[in-house]
Write a protein that holds these residues in place. Structure first.
Motif: not given
Length: 259
Positions: A108-110, A158-174, A236-240
């Protein structure tokens, strides 16, 4: 030599001012550049594309998950910077038998701001790091979250589609953008099927690690006729690291485009 604590709580003994650094983390490589460590950084990965001058001229030590230890032994670094998620534990553990390895863990950002502060400390760039943190905090203060909560999903693969959960940096940015991650009840990077996206108002398709393109949006349209789909800059979403200076302005522009 001074003793420091990395973000995994490990004790790392380092020179007061490392003069031979290897970075195994692309976003931290860019951070080291912004901390004005050009002379000290001797090795980077093939995915450390920023800054371009370093990508072209610095010694490459393999990929983030396929480290070329022979090249690292030739460099003989007095500091290696790794990341819990981006690098392979077994490879990092082996390197730690020979060299000081400082491991980051950013969710996360912190965590990111703590990482910047600690890297400023271990590289003798405390003032640079403090100034950078202040700039990033100011940039995020100016970010205005989306004013009407939208159910969103962020695709990384893609193949398979994968997304992000609550404990990821991207989730915090969203979350900071005012977007509700519909997979916020999951952890890390779950594989999903298209039918699970039916409740999604906004689908963000990242440029990395899988390079989504417009043709992939066209593939999904028949399955998600009522979902707005947008290609986004994964950095922009994953580089911290210092990329965070520019992220809030990017988010603002993105949110305005989907309003």
């Amino acid at each position: 030599m001074p003793v420091y604590i990395d973000q995994l709580g490990r004790v790392v003994e380092l020179p007061a001012a490392p003069r031979s650094i290897v970075s195994l983390v692309p976003s931290i490589t860019e951070l080291l550049y912004n901390l004005q460590l050009d002379e000290a950084v001797k090795g980077i990965t093939k995915f450390c594309v920023h800054p371009e001058s370093w990508f072209r001229h610095k010694t490459r030590v393999g990929g983030t998950k396929a480290i070329n230890t022979t090249v690292i032994h030739e460099i003989q670094p007095d500091l290696i910077i790794a990341n819990k998620e981006e690098n392979v534990k077994e490879q990092v553990d082996e390197l730690a038998k020979h060299y000081p390895v400082w491991i980051s863990d950013v969710n996360n950002l912190t965590d990111a701001l703590e990482m910047i502060e600690k890297i400023g400390l271990i590289t003798n760039r405390v003032n640079n790091a403090i100034h950078l943190i202040s700039q990033i905090n100011t940039a995020f203060t100016s970010l205005k979250p989306y004013n009407a909560l939208r159910n969103a999903c962020y695709l990384i693969w893609r193949n398979p589609y994968m997304t992000i959960g609550k404990d990821t940096f991207i989730h915090d940015m969203l979350s900071r953008c005012g977007l509700k991650n519909i997979f916020g009840h999951t952890t890390r990077y779950p594989a999903i099927d298209t039918w699970q996206l039916s409740q999604c108002d906004l689908l963000l398709l990242s440029s990395e690690p899988f390079p989504f393109q417009q043709k992939h949006i066209e593939e999904l349209k028949p399955h998600l006729p009522n979902t707005k789909m947008v290609l986004v800059d994964g950095e922009m979403f994953s580089w911290y690291g210092s990329r965070l200076l520019h992220a809030p302005a990017y988010y603002t522009s993105l949110l305005q485009s989907i309003a």
